[in-house]
Design a protein around this motif. Structure first.
Motif, PDB file in Angstrom:
ATOM      1  N   LYS A   1      25.899 -48.446 -32.902  1.00 26.34           N
ATOM      2  CA  LYS A   1      24.913 -49.586 -32.266  1.00 26.34           C
ATOM      3  C   LYS A   1      23.753 -49.933 -33.444  1.00 26.34           C
ATOM      4  N   VAL A   2      23.963 -48.896 -34.461  1.00 31.10           N
ATOM      5  CA  VAL A   2      22.937 -49.277 -35.764  1.00 31.10           C
ATOM      6  C   VAL A   2      23.528 -49.714 -36.897  1.00 31.10           C
ATOM      7  N   GLN A   3      22.751 -50.673 -37.495  1.00 28.57           N
ATOM      8  CA  GLN A   3      23.202 -51.150 -38.785  1.00 28.57           C
ATOM      9  C   GLN A   3      22.028 -50.847 -39.805  1.00 28.57           C
ATOM     10  N   LEU A   4      22.182 -49.737 -40.545  1.00 24.90           N
ATOM     11  CA  LEU A   4      21.178 -49.529 -41.645  1.00 24.90           C
ATOM     12  C   LEU A   4      21.306 -50.006 -42.827  1.00 24.90           C
ATOM     13  N   VAL A   5      20.435 -51.075 -43.255  1.00 20.69           N
ATOM     14  CA  VAL A   5      20.223 -51.966 -44.411  1.00 20.69           C
ATOM     15  C   VAL A   5      19.458 -51.149 -45.500  1.00 20.69           C
ATOM     16  N   GLU A   6      20.073 -51.109 -46.665  1.00 17.95           N
ATOM     17  CA  GLU A   6      19.184 -50.640 -47.804  1.00 17.95           C
ATOM     18  C   GLU A   6      18.664 -51.661 -48.372  1.00 17.95           C
ATOM     19  N   GLY A   7      17.361 -51.723 -48.540  1.00 19.23           N
ATOM     20  CA  GLY A   7      16.601 -52.897 -49.288  1.00 19.23           C
ATOM     21  C   GLY A   7      15.232 -53.030 -48.780  1.00 19.23           C
ATOM     22  N   ALA A   8      14.768 -54.099 -49.379  1.00 17.08           N
ATOM     23  CA  ALA A   8      13.212 -54.458 -49.060  1.00 17.08           C
ATOM     24  C   ALA A   8      13.190 -55.369 -47.986  1.00 17.08           C
ATOM     25  N   LEU A  34      12.299 -53.473 -22.300  1.00 17.33           N
ATOM     26  CA  LEU A  34      13.354 -53.463 -21.547  1.00 17.33           C
ATOM     27  C   LEU A  34      14.566 -54.226 -21.955  1.00 17.33           C
ATOM     28  N   ASN A  35      15.587 -53.509 -21.997  1.00 17.90           N
ATOM     29  CA  ASN A  35      16.808 -54.257 -22.710  1.00 17.90           C
ATOM     30  C   ASN A  35      16.963 -55.151 -23.693  1.00 17.90           C
ATOM     31  N   PRO A  36      16.492 -54.834 -24.885  1.00 17.42           N
ATOM     32  CA  PRO A  36      16.550 -55.752 -25.778  1.00 17.42           C
ATOM     33  C   PRO A  36      18.121 -55.957 -26.267  1.00 17.42           C
ATOM     34  N   GLU A  37      18.703 -56.805 -26.863  1.00 16.25           N
ATOM     35  CA  GLU A  37      19.867 -57.216 -27.373  1.00 16.25           C
ATOM     36  C   GLU A  37      19.862 -56.815 -28.912  1.00 16.25           C
ATOM     37  N   LYS A  38      18.889 -57.629 -29.323  1.00 15.08           N
ATOM     38  CA  LYS A  38      18.801 -57.769 -30.866  1.00 15.08           C
ATOM     39  C   LYS A  38      17.448 -57.069 -31.320  1.00 15.08           C
ATOM     40  N   VAL A  39      17.584 -56.083 -31.909  1.00 14.92           N
ATOM     41  CA  VAL A  39      16.208 -55.277 -32.341  1.00 14.92           C
ATOM     42  C   VAL A  39      16.291 -55.218 -33.950  1.00 14.92           C
ATOM     43  N   LEU A  40      15.074 -55.350 -34.516  1.00 13.51           N
ATOM     44  CA  LEU A  40      14.918 -55.225 -35.999  1.00 13.51           C
ATOM     45  C   LEU A  40      13.805 -54.140 -36.176  1.00 13.51           C
ATOM     46  N   VAL A  67      16.924 -43.721 -33.817  1.00 14.69           N
ATOM     47  CA  VAL A  67      17.691 -42.800 -32.630  1.00 14.69           C
ATOM     48  C   VAL A  67      16.868 -43.004 -31.310  1.00 14.69           C
ATOM     49  N   ARG A  68      15.566 -42.963 -31.413  1.00 15.70           N
ATOM     50  CA  ARG A  68      14.813 -43.325 -30.160  1.00 15.70           C
ATOM     51  C   ARG A  68      14.906 -44.504 -29.529  1.00 15.70           C
ATOM     52  N   ILE A  69      15.065 -45.460 -30.401  1.00 17.51           N
ATOM     53  CA  ILE A  69      15.250 -46.874 -29.669  1.00 17.51           C
ATOM     54  C   ILE A  69      16.730 -47.070 -29.513  1.00 17.51           C
ATOM     55  N   ALA A  70      17.537 -46.674 -30.302  1.00 18.69           N
ATOM     56  CA  ALA A  70      19.082 -47.036 -30.196  1.00 18.69           C
ATOM     57  C   ALA A  70      19.576 -46.307 -29.119  1.00 18.69           C
ATOM     58  N   ARG A  71      19.230 -45.176 -28.700  1.00 21.43           N
ATOM     59  CA  ARG A  71      19.925 -44.383 -27.370  1.00 21.43           C
ATOM     60  C   ARG A  71      19.533 -45.157 -26.207  1.00 21.43           C
ATOM     61  N   LEU A  72      18.231 -46.026 -26.174  1.00 17.68           N
ATOM     62  CA  LEU A  72      17.928 -46.748 -24.769  1.00 17.68           C
ATOM     63  C   LEU A  72      18.558 -48.107 -24.724  1.00 17.68           C
ATOM     64  N   LEU A  73      19.556 -48.437 -25.901  1.00 14.93           N
ATOM     65  CA  LEU A  73      19.838 -49.938 -25.974  1.00 14.93           C
ATOM     66  C   LEU A  73      21.072 -50.270 -24.944  1.00 14.93           C
ATOM     67  N   PRO A  74      21.151 -51.262 -24.371  1.00 14.61           N
ATOM     68  CA  PRO A  74      22.224 -51.507 -23.393  1.00 14.61           C
ATOM     69  C   PRO A  74      23.511 -51.832 -24.100  1.00 14.61           C
ATOM     70  N   PRO A  75      24.764 -51.622 -23.517  1.00 13.56           N
ATOM     71  CA  PRO A  75      26.031 -51.701 -24.286  1.00 13.56           C
ATOM     72  C   PRO A  75      25.979 -53.165 -24.874  1.00 13.56           C
ATOM     73  N   GLY A  76      26.506 -52.947 -26.368  1.00 15.11           N
ATOM     74  CA  GLY A  76      26.699 -54.450 -26.763  1.00 15.11           C
ATOM     75  C   GLY A  76      25.295 -54.764 -27.604  1.00 15.11           C
ATOM     76  N   ALA A  77      24.303 -54.183 -27.386  1.00 24.87           N
ATOM     77  CA  ALA A  77      23.069 -54.504 -28.064  1.00 24.87           C
ATOM     78  C   ALA A  77      23.226 -53.939 -29.349  1.00 24.87           C
TER      79      ALA A  77
END
Ligand code: SAM
Ligand code: MG
Length: 208
Positions: free
Chosen positions: A105-112, A51-57, A68-78
């Protein structure tokens, strides 16, 4: 030279999905994986709806399907930060995420993961995550979980959601979260994406 599977997956998205419509992107990928080529996305059977996570890793982006599956369900600002160490996959995922209209909504970070987890606070201003989705190489689930603990990225109530805990399996991780007093952990039975083989998700709530 022959194209790669992620490149063919992206082509299927561009051909069959509507720009800015995440559900159509998900459907196009599911169709491609069911009818053309299997790929290691979480698939359309396991449900990810904390339910409504603000910060997801997310650990392990691959082509950006679960992103895409996770980000589309995020509340505004998450915000969802997703880590991928394969540059070719990251390049595909960036285009899939943009096609879905979710780049804000998504920050893709390249790295380990092991390099980036210790830099989350200084680099992204993250205090703690509300939800962590573990879906990278299976021998990293346990060390990265301990690393997140050590870096103070988990708070009381943070949910760790680990994919593929049966197939291919993560016995050391399961043993840890199921026996540690710092977690309340339970298993959700499902199937390996696009197959009938048993697999499942382990949901572990950090108790602080
Ligand atoms: N989460 C994706 C989905 O369901 O659509 C699938 C991810 S795929 C199973 C695992 C991905 O994790 C691969 O693309 C791999 O390159 C990446 N990976 C594995 N170990 C990693 C690590 N330590 N750091 C960053 N990425 C990693
Ligand atoms: Mg998976």
């Amino acid at each position: 030279t022959r194209s790669t599977r992620p490149q063919r997956l992206l082509k299927a998205v561009q051909k069959n999905a509507t720009r800015g419509d995440p559900q159509s992107v998900i459907s196009a990928i599911d169709h491609f994986c069911r009818h053309s080529e299997w790929a290691m996305n979480i698939g359309d059977e396991k449900v990810v709806n904390e339910l409504n996570p603000e910060k997801v890793l997310e650990l392990g982006t691959y082509c950006g399907y679960s992103t895409v599956r996770i980000a589309r369900l995020l509340p505004p600002g998450a915000r969802l930060i997703t880590l991928e160490f394969n540059g070719d996959y990251a390049a595909i995922a960036r285009q899939v995420i943009a096609w879905a209209g979710l780049e804000d909504k998504v920050q893709l970070v390249e790295g380990a993961s092991e390099d980036w987890i210790p830099r989350m606070k200084e680099h992204f201003g993250i205090e703690t995550f509300d939800l962590v989705f573990l879906d990278h190489w299976k021998d990293r689930y346990l060390p990265d979980t301990k690393l997140m603990e050590d870096c103070g990225l988990l708070r009381k109530g943070t949910v760790l959601l680990a994919d593929n805990v049966i197939c291919p399996g993560v016995p050391d991780y399961l043993q840890y979260v199921r026996n540690s007093l710092s977690y309340k952990s339970c298993y959700f039975k499902s199937h390996l994406e696009y197959t009938k083989a048993e697999d499942g998700l382990e949901k572990s709530v950090f108790l602080g």
